[in-house]
Design a protein around this motif. Structure first.
Motif: not given
Lengths: 905, 89
Positions: A539, A481-484, B60, A465, B62, A121
């Protein structure tokens, strides 16, 4: 992952001050453990775990923050992260957690499949190639003159810690090398250099022995040589040597036996034994401690038998027992004896390793087990692993049969082909192997004993993914990636902050000295590049996405192309397909969403991007973009076109010149489609919470019609079609289910074609009301694995036809489900499982049946891991259980081993 | 069922006892807010308790698992907002 050192100042029982200091940065940990020996074990949340040595206690000049210092509202302390100063990394423990996707294929053409897993991750993500086999590290490689055919290591004295000589035999000479700082040739060892050697070793306390075709040479400690010449024109064909005994077979099948007496003299036994056939191989076990001799000599003959011959002085050279072999034994190797002195290993010419138990009293052979190792005849060599004897079996692949943590392991070595090998021990390499491979002498060391897979890791940038493999050996994968930040946004943001720093300084005052300092700070900030896998990525906040499409070669880790998407674009799915309208070209479809929020799920915009595959997936060329209304989570090629899910709608698209052309649509699924698979005319689509829907595509009027679905809700995460009636489904609560259509399922009701124009059951389908079909599939098998499943693949791990179902979980496990072939097998394992359940082996006190039936009742799946725990029970209990099943404990162990190796390893 | 002990244990106290023992037990007059709040709280607790459910949310979003656990715990206080104003009957 920042670690802080907290000091508490106490006044008797009251804490008066807390002082905080930055210590070091380690990966984000689920748990940490300090050992009294000064080590810190960090159990990472996701990814590999680390063991550090605490080198310093943080007593440096790092700024300390105290609770006594007043802090304004909204203000905070700052510290600068830096590379490790107080900790030193000592070891790394591999972990696959979490496995996001997995593909199985034999891209390296190694005869058995490799697993390509997307793990991890964030910046610590990786693509890992898992191979079944032990990792080998090559310590030294040196060329040898001519073509060597054998190698041995010899100690000069029986109590020496390390080996002294490496003896290499050639077609017409023998070379003796000394092991020390450098490897040098030795001429005064006492070995005869002008002849090839059949065997050499250390005898007694301080003598050496060399067996060559013309005779035996016994080299005493004071360099006196005793020679025994082979009689007449006969040569020695085979021999076996241990610390006190030498047995040779002359050409023609005559056995001659020598034993060492108390004075260190090698005496020939008066009689010789004539064997009825040519001797192909011989083996002597080690002399048991405290005894004079090993009582048995194993002789493999050319008539496909192995005979045990007694070496007891009372009945020397008398035959004790006999075992027929399925194929002729191979004589190319060295030893046949294995750990525990009660097992006999024989390598056969058909590539099979045969293991038999020897009765220590009578010499009878029993409980034979066979294992197919490769396409070449099996040669066996004795090596040392963890202080005890192990067998190295060389066929088309090399295998090591060893004991580790009181369990037997037969694991292949991940290394090229070898020809001859021997155990090796020196100061630099305590337990290694010296081997010959194509005129080179190699010294190898074994790493990570006891592991099933060896991993090769290639780092990725964002959480991977999906992975797709291409036959050419290339792979394409998406990372999202979320929050990236994307690379571009990151650089932009950095420049923005640097600009702000300068403006701030300018606004505060215009002392030239300070301005210079601030410029330097801003420049330092811009150039600073803290490695993200160590310190984490910056982030930006929720709702910001970064995503790339990567084309790489998974065997070498080389990235051929990276396509970076814009900030807030997220790739969700990929599909490699060919279209009927243009069959020569291959295309890659990528489903991309923009501005997606996770909860509640909403999408700002979505597109399907089409890329043309150039060559054998060397490059992707952008073709066109097609806007869709909702997230395209699942895609699958279908009859020359492609099935794409758009939110809860399933559509068939065809390739157009400017964009993808929508051909067909169904709104049958109630919530959100997560997965879709096709088999001929049939399409199976999985809803996020309503399990699977079976559809048929009717070409005549271009309709996708639901004809069957499930009766229970399932939160499907992955899907694998087993055949046209059955689908295996993994869900997020950790269950595997096999759903099968009832035998009388009808796809299409001929009478029902009318103004409804739809198949039976779609009466309910008006605008998604009820959305339920009248035909229901049956859950044939259900099992609770315990961890959320991330992928299911129907694949074959060993060369051959045996397909199994491979699953991977978010927690990093890889497991297989294998189909049982017959009713007898099923009955046996079911009863074995019942017995083991009653043994209450769970450390946590769980009831096994209850655990496996956590969400759905455990049906028709037997827990293989529980059955294998039979091997760990006490012998008395094993006997009890085996008796109830009308077998012996060794038969049950053999059955468990067989079924495992039939499908996997 | 009314207990043998007699008039002291009427249905109301039994129900309170049940609600104390099994959090989330409803009754005929349970309103939508109470019902949904219990469901949300059960889900948050379940996600925190099952390691893989927590892992899925952590990957999901992060965020680290500890942060996700903290957020869920905070959400458990008033997952559906404050209770609706009681209308006087």
């Amino acid at each position: 992952g920042d670690v802080f050192k907290l000091t508490l100042e106490t006044d008797e029982d009251l804490v008066t001050e807390i002082r905080l200091k930055y210590f070091d940065t380690v990966p984000v940990a689920a748990s940490m453990c300090v050992l009294r020996t000064g080590f810190l074990f960090v159990a990472s949340e996701f990814g590999n775990h680390y063991l550090y040595q605490i080198a310093h206690l943080g007593d440096d000049d790092e700024p300390t923050f105290s609770s006594a210092i007043p802090l304004d509202q909204g203000d905070t302390f700052y510290f600068a992260p830096r590379p490790l100063r107080n900790l030193v990394m000592v070891d790394e423990l591999d972990s696959l957690c979490p496995v996001m996707d997995c593909q199985v294929a034999d891209l390296a053409r190694e005869d058995s499949a490799q697993l390509f897993t997307l793990c991890g991750r964030g910046p610590r993500s990786s693509l890992r190639v898992l191979r079944h086999g032990l990792e080998i590290s090559e310590m030294a490689v040196s060329d040898l003159p001519g073509s060597p055919n054998a190698v041995w290591t010899v100690k000069r004295f029986s109590d020496e810690e390390f080996d002294s000589y490496i003896v290499v035999s050639f077609v017409n000479a023998t070379l003796v090398l000394s092991i020390g700082e450098t490897v040098e040739e030795v001429t005064d060892s006492g070995f005869l250099g002008t002849t090839p050697t059949l065997q050499c070793g250390q005898l007694g306390a301080d003598a050496l022995v060399q067996v060559y075709p013309d005779g035996i040479r016994h080299i005493r400690a004071d360099k006196r040589i005793n020679e025994w010449r082979a009689p007449g024109k006969r040569i020695i064909a085979r021999c076996a040597v241990n610390q006190r005994q030498v047995a040779i077979a002359l050409a023609g099948g005559e056995l001659v036996y020598f034993e060492m007496d108390a004075a260190g003299q090698l005496n020939e036994y008066t009689e010789r034994k004539d064997m009825s056939a040519d001797v192909v191989c011989m083996a002597l076990g080690r002399v048991p401690p405290g005894e004079q001799r090993c009582r048995f000599l194993a002789v493999g003959l050319s008539d496909n038998t192995v005979r045990i011959v007694s070496l007891d002085p009372a009945d020397c050279l008398a035959p004790l027992s006999l075992q027929a072999l399925p194929a002729p034994p191979d004589g190319g190797g060295d030893v046949g004896w294995s750990a525990g002195t009660h097992y006999l290993n024989i390598g056969l010419q058909n590539g099979v390793l045969l293991r038999a138990l020897i009765d220590p009293v009578t010499g009878d052979l029993s409980d034979t087990r066979t294992r197919y190792l490769g396409s070449r005849p099996v040669k066996l060599f004795r090596v040392f692993v963890q202080g005890s004897e192990a067998v190295l079996a060389i066929s088309s692949r090399s295998w090591l049969y060893y004991t580790y943590q009181s369990r037997f392991h037969l694991t292949p070595l991940s290394y090229g082909s070898l020809e001859f090998a021997s155990g090796f021990s020196s100061e630099q390499c305590l337990e290694g192997i010296v081997a010959i491979s194509a005129s080179t002498l190699r010294i190898l060391s074994l790493e990570k004993l006891g592991t099933v897979f060896n991993q090769v890791t290639f780092p990725l940038q964002y959480t991977p993914r999906r992975l797709l493999l291409h036959e050419s050996g290339q792979a394409v994968l998406i990372e999202t990636e979320h929050n990236a930040f994307t690379e571009d946004s990151k650089q932009q943001k950095k420049r923005q902050i640097a600009q702000e720093m300068l403006e701030q300084a300018g606004a505060d005052g215009d002392r030239s000295g300070d301005a210079q300092l601030v410029r330097e700070m801003a420049a330092a900030f811009l150039s600073e590049n803290l490695p993200e896998p160590v310190f984490g990525a910056p982030k930006p906040g929720a709702g910001m996405w970064a995503s790339v499409i990567r084309v790489m070669r998974p065997l070498t880790g080389q990235t051929a192309q990276i396509i970076r998407l814009q900030q807030n674009e997220a790739a969700l799915s990929i599909c490699l397909c060919r279209f009927a309208c243009n069959p020569m070209e291959s295309y890659l479809l990528v489903g991309i969403v923009k501005d997606m929020t996770l909860a509640p799920r909403s999408v700002g915009g979505a597109v399907l991007r089409t890329y043309r595959v150039v060559g054998a997936l060397e490059r992707l060329d952008f073709l066109h973009e097609t806007a869709v209304e909702d997230a395209p989570q699942a895609m699958c090629p279908f009859q020359g076109r492609v099935l794409v899910s758009v939110g809860r709608v399933l559509r068939i698209y065809d390739l157009g010149k400017q964009k993808m052309l929508r051909k067909c649509e169904t709104k049958a699924l109630p919530n959100y489609i997560v997965s879709v698979a096709a088999f001929g005319d049939r399409v199976v689509a999985a809803d996020v919470q309503e399990s699977v829907f079976w559809m048929r595509y009717r070409a005549s009027d271009n309709q996708l019609l639901v004809f069957a679905d499930d009766s229970l809700p399932r939160w499907v995460t992955c899907l694998a079609m087993l055949d046209q009636f059955s689908v295996a489904v993994g869900d997020k609560f950790g269950n595997i289910s096999v759903l099968r259509l009832p035998p009388d399922a009808v796809e299409d009701d001929a009478d029902d074609v009318g103004d409804l124009g739809s198949a039976r059951g779609s009466l309910f389908d008006r605008g998604g009301l009820l959305g339920s079909s009248s035909q229901k599939c049956v859950a044939e098998c259900t099992f609770h694995v315990g961890e959320a499943l991330s992928s299911l693949r129907k694949t074959s791990l060993v060369p051959g036809e045996n397909d199994c179902l491979l699953y991977t979980t978010i927690s990093g496990s890889v497991g297989i489900a294998l189909p049982l072939a017959s009713k007898e097998e099923h009955d046996l394992f079911q009863h074995l499982e019942l017995h083991l359940r009653s043994q209450h082996l769970s450390l946590l006190g769980r009831d096994h049946l209850q655990f496996r039936s956590m969400y759905f009742p455990n049906r028709r799946v037997i827990d293989g891991d529980l059955c294998e725990m039979f091997n760990n029970l006490e012998p008395a209990r094993q006997k009890e259980i085996a008796q109830e099943l009308d077998r012996t404990p060794s038969e049950l162990s053999k059955k468990l081993e067989d079924i495992r190796t039939r499908f996997a390893f | 069922a009314i207990s043998v002990m007699g008039e002291r244990f009427n249905v109301h106290t039994q129900l309170e006892h049940l609600q104390a023992k099994y959090v989330g037990t409803g009754h005929a007059d349970t309103n939508k807010w109470e019902w949904l709040t219990n469901q949300h709280r059960d889900t948050c607790a379940s996600v925190q308790g099952h390691p893989d459910l927590l892992n899925m949310i952590a990957i999901a979003e992060n965020e680290s698992r500890a942060r996700v656990r903290f957020n869920l715990m905070e959400k458990m206080l008033q997952p559906c907002g404050p209770p609706p104003e009681k209308t006087e009957v």
